[in-house]
Design a protein around this motif. Structure first.
Motif, PDB file in Angstrom:
ATOM      1  N   MET A 170       8.754  92.639 -69.509  1.00 22.63           N
ATOM      2  CA  MET A 170       8.203  91.319 -69.245  1.00 22.63           C
ATOM      3  C   MET A 170       7.898  90.629 -70.579  1.00 22.63           C
ATOM      4  O   MET A 170       7.876  91.275 -71.624  1.00 22.63           O
ATOM      5  CB  MET A 170       6.927  91.428 -68.410  1.00 22.63           C
ATOM      6  CG  MET A 170       7.108  92.226 -67.122  1.00 22.63           C
ATOM      7  SD  MET A 170       8.269  91.484 -65.952  1.00 22.63           S
ATOM      8  CE  MET A 170       7.151  90.402 -65.078  1.00 22.63           C
ATOM      9  N   HIS A 171       7.682  89.321 -70.528  1.00 22.59           N
ATOM     10  CA  HIS A 171       7.515  88.574 -71.773  1.00 22.59           C
ATOM     11  C   HIS A 171       6.181  87.846 -71.836  1.00 22.59           C
ATOM     12  O   HIS A 171       5.909  86.946 -71.059  1.00 22.59           O
ATOM     13  CB  HIS A 171       8.669  87.583 -71.951  1.00 22.59           C
ATOM     14  CG  HIS A 171       9.897  88.219 -72.483  1.00 22.59           C
ATOM     15  ND1 HIS A 171      10.141  88.379 -73.825  1.00 22.59           N
ATOM     16  CD2 HIS A 171      10.930  88.802 -71.843  1.00 22.59           C
ATOM     17  CE1 HIS A 171      11.293  89.006 -73.996  1.00 22.59           C
ATOM     18  NE2 HIS A 171      11.776  89.269 -72.807  1.00 22.59           N
ATOM     19  N   SER A 172       5.357  88.287 -72.753  1.00 23.31           N
ATOM     20  CA  SER A 172       4.172  87.559 -73.165  1.00 23.31           C
ATOM     21  C   SER A 172       4.164  87.627 -74.686  1.00 23.31           C
ATOM     22  O   SER A 172       4.831  88.460 -75.282  1.00 23.31           O
ATOM     23  CB  SER A 172       2.903  88.179 -72.571  1.00 23.31           C
ATOM     24  OG  SER A 172       2.795  89.528 -73.007  1.00 23.31           O
ATOM     25  N   ILE A 173       3.405  86.749 -75.317  1.00 23.14           N
ATOM     26  CA  ILE A 173       3.454  86.669 -76.775  1.00 23.14           C
ATOM     27  C   ILE A 173       2.535  87.729 -77.382  1.00 23.14           C
ATOM     28  O   ILE A 173       1.317  87.668 -77.240  1.00 23.14           O
ATOM     29  CB  ILE A 173       3.034  85.270 -77.252  1.00 23.14           C
ATOM     30  CG1 ILE A 173       3.982  84.215 -76.651  1.00 23.14           C
ATOM     31  CG2 ILE A 173       3.053  85.185 -78.775  1.00 23.14           C
ATOM     32  CD1 ILE A 173       3.651  82.802 -77.069  1.00 23.14           C
ATOM     33  N   SER A 174       3.144  88.721 -78.030  1.00 17.65           N
ATOM     34  CA  SER A 174       2.382  89.735 -78.735  1.00 17.65           C
ATOM     35  C   SER A 174       1.978  89.182 -80.107  1.00 17.65           C
ATOM     36  O   SER A 174       2.447  88.124 -80.531  1.00 17.65           O
ATOM     37  CB  SER A 174       3.205  91.003 -78.909  1.00 17.65           C
ATOM     38  OG  SER A 174       4.320  90.752 -79.751  1.00 17.65           O
ATOM     39  N   ALA A 175       1.133  89.928 -80.800  1.00 19.92           N
ATOM     40  CA  ALA A 175       0.699  89.497 -82.133  1.00 19.92           C
ATOM     41  C   ALA A 175       1.882  89.405 -83.083  1.00 19.92           C
ATOM     42  O   ALA A 175       1.988  88.473 -83.890  1.00 19.92           O
ATOM     43  CB  ALA A 175      -0.350  90.471 -82.669  1.00 19.92           C
ATOM     44  N   ARG A 176       2.807  90.372 -82.979  1.00 17.71           N
ATOM     45  CA  ARG A 176       3.971  90.354 -83.875  1.00 17.71           C
ATOM     46  C   ARG A 176       4.901  89.193 -83.528  1.00 17.71           C
ATOM     47  O   ARG A 176       5.448  88.537 -84.412  1.00 17.71           O
ATOM     48  CB  ARG A 176       4.709  91.687 -83.783  1.00 17.71           C
ATOM     49  CG  ARG A 176       5.934  91.769 -84.682  1.00 17.71           C
ATOM     50  CD  ARG A 176       6.413  93.191 -84.867  1.00 17.71           C
ATOM     51  NE  ARG A 176       5.480  93.945 -85.696  1.00 17.71           N
ATOM     52  CZ  ARG A 176       5.722  95.180 -86.146  1.00 17.71           C
ATOM     53  NH1 ARG A 176       6.857  95.783 -85.836  1.00 17.71           N
ATOM     54  NH2 ARG A 176       4.846  95.807 -86.890  1.00 17.71           N
ATOM     55  N   GLU A 177       5.060  88.949 -82.215  1.00 18.52           N
ATOM     56  CA  GLU A 177       5.893  87.810 -81.814  1.00 18.52           C
ATOM     57  C   GLU A 177       5.272  86.499 -82.279  1.00 18.52           C
ATOM     58  O   GLU A 177       5.979  85.597 -82.731  1.00 18.52           O
ATOM     59  CB  GLU A 177       6.068  87.794 -80.293  1.00 18.52           C
ATOM     60  CG  GLU A 177       7.075  88.805 -79.775  1.00 18.52           C
ATOM     61  CD  GLU A 177       7.215  88.724 -78.263  1.00 18.52           C
ATOM     62  OE1 GLU A 177       8.347  88.639 -77.773  1.00 18.52           O
ATOM     63  OE2 GLU A 177       6.175  88.739 -77.572  1.00 18.52           O
ATOM     64  N   GLN A 178       3.950  86.400 -82.170  1.00 18.05           N
ATOM     65  CA  GLN A 178       3.284  85.179 -82.602  1.00 18.05           C
ATOM     66  C   GLN A 178       3.471  84.960 -84.090  1.00 18.05           C
ATOM     67  O   GLN A 178       3.649  83.819 -84.551  1.00 18.05           O
ATOM     68  CB  GLN A 178       1.787  85.252 -82.279  1.00 18.05           C
ATOM     69  CG  GLN A 178       1.050  83.949 -82.529  1.00 18.05           C
ATOM     70  CD  GLN A 178       1.555  82.809 -81.665  1.00 18.05           C
ATOM     71  OE1 GLN A 178       1.546  82.889 -80.437  1.00 18.05           O
ATOM     72  NE2 GLN A 178       2.027  81.738 -82.299  1.00 18.05           N
ATOM     73  N   ALA A 179       3.475  86.049 -84.866  1.00 16.08           N
ATOM     74  CA  ALA A 179       3.743  85.932 -86.297  1.00 16.08           C
ATOM     75  C   ALA A 179       5.141  85.391 -86.546  1.00 16.08           C
ATOM     76  O   ALA A 179       5.360  84.564 -87.441  1.00 16.08           O
ATOM     77  CB  ALA A 179       3.566  87.294 -86.973  1.00 16.08           C
ATOM     78  N   GLY A 180       6.106  85.847 -85.745  1.00 21.66           N
ATOM     79  CA  GLY A 180       7.469  85.331 -85.875  1.00 21.66           C
ATOM     80  C   GLY A 180       7.568  83.870 -85.509  1.00 21.66           C
ATOM     81  O   GLY A 180       8.273  83.095 -86.165  1.00 21.66           O
ATOM     82  N   ILE A 181       6.837  83.463 -84.457  1.00 28.24           N
ATOM     83  CA  ILE A 181       6.831  82.061 -84.051  1.00 28.24           C
ATOM     84  C   ILE A 181       6.218  81.199 -85.148  1.00 28.24           C
ATOM     85  O   ILE A 181       6.704  80.101 -85.458  1.00 28.24           O
ATOM     86  CB  ILE A 181       6.070  81.898 -82.723  1.00 28.24           C
ATOM     87  CG1 ILE A 181       6.841  82.571 -81.591  1.00 28.24           C
ATOM     88  CG2 ILE A 181       5.829  80.430 -82.398  1.00 28.24           C
ATOM     89  CD1 ILE A 181       6.084  82.650 -80.279  1.00 28.24           C
ATOM     90  N   ASN A 182       5.141  81.703 -85.750  1.00 26.32           N
ATOM     91  CA  ASN A 182       4.507  80.956 -86.846  1.00 26.32           C
ATOM     92  C   ASN A 182       5.468  80.789 -88.017  1.00 26.32           C
ATOM     93  O   ASN A 182       5.530  79.719 -88.637  1.00 26.32           O
ATOM     94  CB  ASN A 182       3.243  81.674 -87.299  1.00 26.32           C
ATOM     95  CG  ASN A 182       2.146  81.649 -86.245  1.00 26.32           C
ATOM     96  OD1 ASN A 182       2.192  80.827 -85.320  1.00 26.32           O
ATOM     97  ND2 ASN A 182       1.179  82.537 -86.361  1.00 26.32           N
ATOM     98  N   LEU A 183       6.214  81.845 -88.336  1.00 21.84           N
ATOM     99  CA  LEU A 183       7.207  81.764 -89.411  1.00 21.84           C
ATOM    100  C   LEU A 183       8.245  80.693 -89.092  1.00 21.84           C
ATOM    101  O   LEU A 183       8.617  79.884 -89.942  1.00 21.84           O
ATOM    102  CB  LEU A 183       7.890  83.117 -89.609  1.00 21.84           C
ATOM    103  CG  LEU A 183       7.126  84.177 -90.393  1.00 21.84           C
ATOM    104  CD1 LEU A 183       7.873  85.504 -90.341  1.00 21.84           C
ATOM    105  CD2 LEU A 183       6.937  83.743 -91.838  1.00 21.84           C
TER     106      LEU A 183
END
Length: 460
Positions: free
Chosen positions: A67-80
């Motif tokens: 399933m897909h929710s925004i993890s801390a690592r994913e959020q870091a990628g989105i911020n980048l």
């Protein structure tokens, strides 16, 4: 994206956040957001609303990690993605469609428009596209060009592949060999699989599993065919330096039969009774060196020049789930024994991303699927592979001739996808604003690029 950032920083021996992002290496992201989103995932720019919509489409029982929710690592990628990549260039000129005055250009833009096309525009498009369907006689005329077809669904892929492979074989006056993969009950974790002693699944199970898409059966299909010159594509990278690269094309040049196999020359199609041991294929990309060929011939003495052997093997276990139980079981864990090659005549729209249809004879199967759901990206990808409207060909009409109800349903389905998704519109508008800012901030470089482009056009 964050994983790439961390990997580059480790390689460059950088630590911490901020100025040393990506190890101070220049990074360029390029692509077309109007094409397919990641397979079984959501786009990088998706917010939690899009992720929740995606989760609602997952089948019951999907494990939490899928399933897909925004993890801390994913959020870091989105911020980048949002903060680091702030200099944007939009490429405006189509490199495939030969002229912006061509009807294809206008029709393709229907599916990348920020506002929904009118019903009349979509109706005209559907009628014009339906008129591109070839007749049986026209398909026969195309046979020397070795026609191939791109489909929107795997359900029709096997049928289309068999139809076009048969057409190719008849054109080159070759006999087709057909065989099925062997589906066995999985011996379970920790137990070695032996084909000779493995228990076959019941025929009712085998018949259904044979039609499953190869992506769900570890990339070994249920039905195989061969004739000299048959087209395939590789499914792995086991010999990349020799041309065996995933999705790369190859041509069948020979086979290794089971010694027990006996031919029936009176039959126009040879249905094998025993599983094929290997197919010898010539990669269209890469070169099989003389030294490599010599080593391979020690195992396969009859291996033709410039060819690789693709031997039969077992898949990892995969599950087949049945709504109605078979022998009191809804789920069957299966191991399949077969040749790890994909059929080369019928592919899905995902396969054609990045391709163009100028060199080869390509047709499309663009009928609305039985569930009535079309995907905008799928239609856009397929339609934008051709170079001109005159090149567009359908392997069958969009609706049965004279069926006004089916025509109306088709037009309605296409009208629903005749604009970009709302979240993609938001993202493209953000990127366009950044592109305009980049023109101002880098005005000298931008002007030199414009002058170089004008000079190139004048020379050509």
């Amino acid at each position: 994206l964050n994983n790439i950032n961390l990997a580059v920083k480790r390689a460059k021996h950088c630590h911490g956040q901020g100025p040393d992002w990506f190890g101070n290496v220049h990074v360029i992201l390029c692509g077309d957001l109007c094409q397919h989103a990641p397979v079984k995932a959501v786009p990088l720019y998706a917010d939690n609303t899009v992720r929740q919509q995606y989760n609602r489409t997952r089948p019951a029982g999907t494990p939490p990690q899928a399933m897909h929710s925004i993890s801390a690592r994913e959020q870091a990628g989105i911020n980048l993605y949002r903060l680091f990549f702030d200099r944007v260039v939009f490429l405006q000129q189509s490199q495939r469609i030969r002229s912006e005055t061509d009807l294809l250009y206008a029709n393709v833009r229907i599916f990348i428009s920020m506002e929904r096309a009118t019903l009349q525009v979509v109706t005209d498009f559907c009628d014009a596209l339906n008129a591109c369907a070839v007749t049986a006689a026209q398909l026969q005329e195309l046979a020397p060009l070795i026609p191939r077809v791109v489909c929107l669904r795997n359900e029709v892929r096997m049928h289309m592949n068999l139809r076009l492979a048969t057409l190719h074989a008849r054109t080159v006056h070759e006999r087709i060999l057909v065989w099925r993969s062997i589906d066995c009950k999985s011996p379970g974790r920790g137990h070695k699989f032996e084909l000779q002693s493995a228990e076959r699944v019941p025929k009712r199970v085998a018949d259904v599993v044979a039609t499953m898409k190869p992506e769900d059966t570890n990339h070994i299909g249920g039905l195989h065919l061969y004739f000299p010159g048959c087209r395939y594509s590789f499914v792995d990278n086991v010999a990349a330096v020799l041309g065996n690269v995933n999705n790369a094309e190859c041509i069948g040049r020979g086979i290794l039969l089971d010694p027990r196999e006996q031919d029936d020359p009176s039959s126009s199609v040879w249905y094998l009774k025993y599983p094929l041991l290997a197919v010898f294929v010539e990669p269209l990309e890469g070169t099989v060196t003389e030294s490599a060929h010599h080593q391979l011939q020690l195992v396969y003495p009859n291996l033709p020049p410039e060819c690789l052997p693709v031997a039969a093997r077992a898949t990892e276990s995969f599950a087949a789930i049945f709504p109605e139980p078979i022998e009191e079981r809804h789920t069957w864990n299966i191991k399949r024994w077969g040749i790890p090659l994909h059929d080369g005549y019928a592919v899905t729209d995902f396969y054609t991303e990045g391709m163009n249809f100028r060199k080869d004879c390509w047709l499309a199967h663009l009928c609305v699927p039985p569930d009535g759901i079309l995907k905008r990206a799928s239609v856009f990808v397929v339609m934008s592979r051709w170079g001109a409207w005159a090149d567009v060909k359908l392997i069958c009409p969009l609706w049965p001739p004279g069926d006004s109800v089916a025509r109306a349903q088709c037009i309605e389905a296409y009208h629903k996808i005749a604009c970009l998704e709302p979240e993609l519109v938001v993202e493209l508008n953000r990127l366009r604003r950044l592109a305009e800012d980049a023109k101002v901030q880098n005005c000298e470089q931008w002007q030199r690029a414009v002058q170089a482009t004008q000079l190139e056009v004048a020379v050509s």
